[in-house]
Design a protein around this motif. Structure first.
Motif, PDB file in Angstrom:
ATOM      1  N   SER A 163       0.685  -1.215   0.125  1.00 45.56           N
ATOM      2  CA  SER A 163      -0.092  -0.074   0.073  1.00 45.56           C
ATOM      3  C   SER A 163       0.918   1.295  -0.086  1.00 45.56           C
ATOM      4  CB  SER A 163      -1.083   0.142   1.361  1.00 45.56           C
ATOM      5  OG  SER A 163      -1.658  -1.108   1.280  1.00 45.56           O
ATOM      6  N   LEU A 164       2.330   1.030   0.336  1.00 41.29           N
ATOM      7  CA  LEU A 164       3.127   2.447   0.472  1.00 41.29           C
ATOM      8  C   LEU A 164       3.801   2.416  -0.756  1.00 41.29           C
ATOM      9  CD1 LEU A 164       4.172   1.772   4.006  1.00 41.29           C
ATOM     10  CD2 LEU A 164       2.553   3.566   3.409  1.00 41.29           C
ATOM     11  N   GLY A 165       3.568   1.668  -1.913  1.00 34.71           N
ATOM     12  CA  GLY A 165       4.300   1.877  -2.885  1.00 34.71           C
ATOM     13  C   GLY A 165       5.817   1.044  -2.820  1.00 34.71           C
ATOM     14  N   ILE A 166       5.878   0.056  -1.921  1.00 34.71           N
ATOM     15  CA  ILE A 166       6.854  -0.796  -1.929  1.00 34.71           C
ATOM     16  C   ILE A 166       6.784  -1.928  -2.306  1.00 34.71           C
ATOM     17  CG2 ILE A 166       8.673  -1.613  -0.159  1.00 34.71           C
ATOM     18  CD1 ILE A 166       7.680   0.834   1.756  1.00 34.71           C
ATOM     19  N   SER A 167       7.590  -2.816  -2.978  1.00 31.76           N
ATOM     20  CA  SER A 167       7.646  -3.904  -3.523  1.00 31.76           C
ATOM     21  C   SER A 167       8.853  -4.847  -2.772  1.00 31.76           C
ATOM     22  CB  SER A 167       7.513  -4.282  -5.029  1.00 31.76           C
ATOM     23  OG  SER A 167       8.771  -4.128  -5.438  1.00 31.76           O
ATOM     24  N   THR A 168       8.754  -6.211  -3.086  1.00 31.76           N
ATOM     25  CA  THR A 168       9.831  -6.846  -2.779  1.00 31.76           C
ATOM     26  C   THR A 168      10.924  -7.256  -3.840  1.00 31.76           C
ATOM     27  OG1 THR A 168       8.564  -9.030  -3.127  1.00 31.76           O
ATOM     28  CG2 THR A 168       8.587  -8.211  -0.969  1.00 31.76           C
ATOM     29  N   GLY A 169      10.844  -6.467  -4.996  1.00 33.05           N
ATOM     30  CA  GLY A 169      11.626  -6.492  -6.112  1.00 33.05           C
ATOM     31  C   GLY A 169      11.719  -7.656  -6.827  1.00 33.05           C
ATOM     32  N   LYS A 170      12.588  -8.165  -7.735  1.00 32.16           N
ATOM     33  CA  LYS A 170      12.767  -9.237  -8.604  1.00 32.16           C
ATOM     34  C   LYS A 170      12.895 -10.335  -7.729  1.00 32.16           C
ATOM     35  CE  LYS A 170      14.596  -6.341 -12.312  1.00 32.16           C
ATOM     36  NZ  LYS A 170      15.904  -6.067 -13.110  1.00 32.16           N
ATOM     37  N   TRP A 171      12.421 -11.529  -8.505  1.00 33.14           N
ATOM     38  CA  TRP A 171      12.381 -12.934  -8.010  1.00 33.14           C
ATOM     39  C   TRP A 171      13.662 -13.474  -7.304  1.00 33.14           C
ATOM     40  CZ3 TRP A 171      15.286 -17.062  -9.723  1.00 33.14           C
ATOM     41  CH2 TRP A 171      15.689 -16.851 -10.963  1.00 33.14           C
ATOM     42  N   ASN A 172      14.730 -13.042  -8.070  1.00 34.49           N
ATOM     43  CA  ASN A 172      16.104 -13.490  -7.662  1.00 34.49           C
ATOM     44  C   ASN A 172      16.791 -12.467  -6.626  1.00 34.49           C
ATOM     45  OD1 ASN A 172      16.291 -11.271  -9.627  1.00 34.49           O
ATOM     46  ND2 ASN A 172      18.089 -12.290 -10.800  1.00 34.49           N
ATOM     47  N   GLU A 173      16.026 -11.537  -6.094  1.00 33.82           N
ATOM     48  CA  GLU A 173      16.822 -10.766  -5.430  1.00 33.82           C
ATOM     49  C   GLU A 173      17.079 -11.073  -3.927  1.00 33.82           C
ATOM     50  OE1 GLU A 173      17.073  -6.189  -7.618  1.00 33.82           O
ATOM     51  OE2 GLU A 173      15.135  -6.722  -6.696  1.00 33.82           O
ATOM     52  N   GLY A 174      16.053 -12.201  -3.741  1.00 38.49           N
ATOM     53  CA  GLY A 174      16.218 -12.702  -2.170  1.00 38.49           C
ATOM     54  C   GLY A 174      15.292 -11.928  -1.255  1.00 38.49           C
ATOM     55  N   GLY A 175      14.300 -11.258  -1.708  1.00 41.03           N
ATOM     56  CA  GLY A 175      13.262 -10.431  -0.874  1.00 41.03           C
ATOM     57  C   GLY A 175      13.778  -9.016  -0.402  1.00 41.03           C
ATOM     58  N   LYS A 176      14.403  -8.663  -1.071  1.00 41.39           N
ATOM     59  CA  LYS A 176      14.966  -7.092  -0.929  1.00 41.39           C
ATOM     60  C   LYS A 176      13.809  -6.362  -1.173  1.00 41.39           C
ATOM     61  CE  LYS A 176      19.921  -7.180  -1.878  1.00 41.39           C
ATOM     62  NZ  LYS A 176      21.196  -6.609  -2.802  1.00 41.39           N
ATOM     63  N   LEU A 177      13.954  -5.029  -0.578  1.00 38.67           N
ATOM     64  CA  LEU A 177      12.768  -3.912  -0.570  1.00 38.67           C
ATOM     65  C   LEU A 177      13.046  -3.214  -1.755  1.00 38.67           C
ATOM     66  CD1 LEU A 177      11.514  -3.733   3.145  1.00 38.67           C
ATOM     67  CD2 LEU A 177      10.475  -5.246   1.267  1.00 38.67           C
ATOM     68  N   VAL A 178      12.098  -2.449  -2.370  1.00 41.09           N
ATOM     69  CA  VAL A 178      12.280  -1.491  -3.517  1.00 41.09           C
ATOM     70  C   VAL A 178      11.138  -0.561  -3.479  1.00 41.09           C
ATOM     71  CG1 VAL A 178      12.843  -1.061  -5.965  1.00 41.09           C
ATOM     72  CG2 VAL A 178      13.498  -2.949  -5.015  1.00 41.09           C
ATOM     73  N   ILE A 179      11.393   0.827  -3.126  1.00 44.58           N
ATOM     74  CA  ILE A 179      10.388   1.681  -3.377  1.00 44.58           C
ATOM     75  C   ILE A 179      10.175   1.995  -4.739  1.00 44.58           C
ATOM     76  CG2 ILE A 179       9.681   4.178  -2.778  1.00 44.58           C
ATOM     77  CD1 ILE A 179      11.655   4.249  -0.398  1.00 44.58           C
ATOM     78  N   GLU A 180       9.012   1.545  -5.383  1.00 42.26           N
ATOM     79  CA  GLU A 180       8.627   1.697  -6.625  1.00 42.26           C
ATOM     80  C   GLU A 180       7.919   2.881  -7.021  1.00 42.26           C
ATOM     81  OE1 GLU A 180       6.611  -1.651  -8.018  1.00 42.26           O
ATOM     82  OE2 GLU A 180       8.385  -2.572  -8.366  1.00 42.26           O
ATOM     83  N   ASP A 181       7.137   3.482  -5.947  1.00 43.29           N
ATOM     84  CA  ASP A 181       6.443   5.004  -5.997  1.00 43.29           C
ATOM     85  C   ASP A 181       6.689   5.792  -4.889  1.00 43.29           C
ATOM     86  OD1 ASP A 181       4.743   7.072  -6.700  1.00 43.29           O
ATOM     87  OD2 ASP A 181       3.026   5.588  -7.418  1.00 43.29           O
ATOM     88  N   GLU A 182       7.495   6.557  -4.761  1.00 42.95           N
ATOM     89  CA  GLU A 182       7.913   7.540  -3.788  1.00 42.95           C
ATOM     90  C   GLU A 182       6.468   8.356  -3.573  1.00 42.95           C
ATOM     91  OE1 GLU A 182      10.806  10.602  -2.074  1.00 42.95           O
ATOM     92  OE2 GLU A 182      11.668   9.188  -2.967  1.00 42.95           O
ATOM     93  N   ASP A 183       5.974   8.922  -4.577  1.00 36.80           N
ATOM     94  CA  ASP A 183       4.851   9.603  -4.352  1.00 36.80           C
ATOM     95  C   ASP A 183       3.634   8.980  -3.642  1.00 36.80           C
ATOM     96  OD1 ASP A 183       6.090  11.876  -5.610  1.00 36.80           O
ATOM     97  OD2 ASP A 183       5.331  11.320  -7.547  1.00 36.80           O
ATOM     98  N   GLN A 184       3.218   7.650  -3.854  1.00 34.30           N
ATOM     99  CA  GLN A 184       2.473   7.054  -3.414  1.00 34.30           C
ATOM    100  C   GLN A 184       2.887   7.020  -1.756  1.00 34.30           C
ATOM    101  OE1 GLN A 184       1.467   2.982  -4.977  1.00 34.30           O
ATOM    102  NE2 GLN A 184       0.450   2.418  -3.199  1.00 34.30           N
ATOM    103  N   LEU A 185       4.022   6.742  -1.484  1.00 33.79           N
ATOM    104  CA  LEU A 185       4.569   6.549  -0.120  1.00 33.79           C
ATOM    105  C   LEU A 185       4.080   7.854   0.652  1.00 33.79           C
ATOM    106  CD1 LEU A 185       6.190   5.381   2.325  1.00 33.79           C
ATOM    107  CD2 LEU A 185       8.341   6.093   1.382  1.00 33.79           C
ATOM    108  N   ARG A 186       4.418   9.036   0.141  1.00 38.29           N
ATOM    109  CA  ARG A 186       4.292  10.341   0.753  1.00 38.29           C
ATOM    110  C   ARG A 186       2.843  10.311   0.764  1.00 38.29           C
ATOM    111  NH1 ARG A 186       8.085  14.110   0.907  1.00 38.29           N
ATOM    112  NH2 ARG A 186      10.246  13.669   0.373  1.00 38.29           N
ATOM    113  N   GLN A 187       1.932  10.188  -0.125  1.00 38.37           N
ATOM    114  CA  GLN A 187       0.503  10.454  -0.083  1.00 38.37           C
ATOM    115  C   GLN A 187      -0.078   9.535   0.948  1.00 38.37           C
ATOM    116  OE1 GLN A 187      -2.013   9.087  -3.342  1.00 38.37           O
ATOM    117  NE2 GLN A 187      -3.018  10.871  -3.300  1.00 38.37           N
TER     118      GLN A 187
END
Length: 503
Positions: A353-377
């Motif tokens: 819901s915060l625009g954060i995903s777990t990245g690609k399948w081979n990245e071992g569960g790393k977190l990625v902010i895909e939409d910072e505007d969504q996070l701020r909102q």
């Protein structure tokens, strides 16, 4: 005493060494087992120190940010009248604060006519004898008035009675002013007569502040408990989750709101630190294990160059935690904790819901902010829910649930979920490897009572016994060769005597 092969012509030392080389194979095996065990414990300790550091240094700071510093107060109007800090419990409703007067502390003003800061206290007191001045129960000793200036006396007051009062001296007026450090009507100043009688005394009246919030007077606000006064400073008040410091007269409007920039930075910091940790743990459980590269023996090292030894040892040390069950389960638990919903008072919430995903399948569960505007909102519109999502304490897990492997409930925030999982992992590592549950020091000692600690002691005892056995065996070989040499020497002597007789 060992005898070399003078009589037999044999290289006995070399022969014994060759005989012992085969016999040392079991000892080499034990030493290699011990080395592998030590390497694995060190690998566990490296992971445990990272886990402890993440809990103590990262999560602790982040919890503070989300639980105490997630909101900020904006002031408009006579901005010099107050300063404000908002806690997370502050509502977002605007308030008007009018300060009519600020609180003052009790004080005493003593005028020493014609005196400056360089004047001596002997001239003020009329004596050169050691004198003790009592101020609010604190003794201020002037041991040598003839060599103590008024300014030095002021310094002594602030040093020896500084917890109670503050002292200043104005050379232009010759006035010594001593004020209480407690601001408000509860303040008081008591000074012994041996100082008061030496000058012209004037008392400074103490008072509480007068103010109103949204038109309601301070008297009424204090009476109904809406406002709490700091007992040591009546100019510091608490109202609706805000600490307001009254600094001057005037009217201000205070509006609390989420500190979006601070929370976004905190989320970014969390993601960076989390990714560093989970990357290190994934690397440990996925590192290749080269089982054909056993730890080198001393004899093997003697035949190799330093570079070759280094390369070989790197291979031998790799993959100590390959598919390790404890580290793997902690990683799996953390990934599940982050992707599972969190039940808050405002409803269920997830990291997606915060625009954060777990990245690609081979990245071992790393977190990625895909939409910072969504996070701020989401922070601006649902600050309380975001705060609960990350820092919510949640309901306690029962002992029965813990037996089932349940580490947290659905209403537990992300930070506390991770803390619980990591602490459980640290406990399991301590039981197995003897690593510290609380230290992030890579040189911290291992607990001897752990499973691997007992294995280490058993190997040490077996190595000691094997060394003693080999020492006895080597000694026996030398005894046998010595007996042979003695017999040959005796035979040679008899043969020589016989030859001499026959000749």
């Amino acid at each position: 005493m060992r005898i070399s092969g003078f009589s037999s012509g044999l290289d006995i030392d070399s022969m014994v060494k060759e005989l012992m080389q085969a016999k040392r194979a079991p000892l080499d095996k034990l030493n290699q087992q011990k080395q592998l065990l030590d390497w694995k414990r060190e690998a566990y300790r490296e992971q445990s120190t990272k886990m402890v550091s993440f809990i103590n240094d990262k999560l602790s700071s982040l919890k503070s940010t989300f639980s105490m510093q997630a909101k900020k107060a904006e002031i408009t109007g006579d901005t010099g009248a107050v300063s404000v800090s908002a806690s997370n419990s502050a509502s977002n409703l605007p308030i008007d604060v009018t300060v009519t007067s600020v609180g003052t502390a009790a004080g005493t003003e003593i005028k020493f006519a014609g005196k400056t800061r360089d004047s001596l206290m002997s001239d003020v007191l009329g004596t050169t004898d050691s004198t003790t001045i009592v101020i609010n129960g604190k003794d201020v000793v002037i041991s040598d008035p003839a060599n103590t200036s008024i300014q030095s006396f002021v310094t002594q007051i602030n040093k020896q009675a500084g917890s109670e009062v503050n002292a200043t001296f104005d050379s232009a007026t010759g006035k010594l002013v001593i004020t209480s450090k407690i601001v408000g009507a509860s303040s008081d100043i008591q000074i012994s007569d041996n100082l008061l009688s030496k000058g012209e005394v004037k008392n400074i009246t103490q008072s509480d502040p007068e103010f109103s919030i949204n038109g309601v007077s301070s008297t009424e606000l204090i009476a109904n408990g809406a406002v709490k006064i700091d007992p040591n400073n009546s100019n510091v008040i608490t109202y609706d989750g805000m600490q307001i410091i009254l600094k001057g007269t005037g009217t201000v409007n205070i509006q609390t709101k989420p500190d979006t920039d601070k929370l976004v930075d905190a989320v970014k910091s969390f993601i960076s630190d989390y990714n560093t940790l989970i990357s290190a743990m994934n690397s440990a459980v996925n590192e290749e294990r080269y089982r054909d590269y056993a730890p080198l023996t001393d004899d093997q090292k003697a035949e190799m160059s330093e570079d070759d030894i280094k390369l070989w040892t790197e291979k031998a040390q790799s993959g100590m935690l390959k598919r390790d069950d404890i580290i793997s389960s902690v990683v799996s638990g953390m990934r599940t904790a982050l992707t599972s919903k969190v039940s808050t008072a405002e409803g269920d919430f997830s990291i997606f819901s915060l625009g954060i995903s777990t990245g690609k399948w081979n990245e071992g569960g790393k977190l990625v902010i895909e939409d910072e505007d969504q996070l701020r909102q989401m922070i601006e519109l649902n600050a309380d829910q975001v705060i609960s999502f990350f820092s919510g304490v949640g309901t306690s897990v029962t002992s029965e649930d813990k037996k089932k492997g349940i580490q947290y409930n659905e209403d537990t925030g992300i930070f506390n979920r991770l803390s619980n999982l990591l602490n459980d992992g640290l406990n399991r590592l301590a039981e197995r490897a003897g690593t510290s549950r609380i230290s992030s020091d890579l040189n911290s000692s291992f607990l001897a009572s752990s499973t691997m600690g007992m294995e280490s002691r058993d190997l040490e005892n077996r190595i000691k016994d094997m060394k003693n056995k080999l020492t006895r065996l080597e000694t026996n070989y030398y005894k046998q060769f010595t007996a042979m040499e003695t017999a040959i020497n005796k035979y040679n002597a008899q043969s020589g005597s016989l030859s001499s007789f026959l000749s």
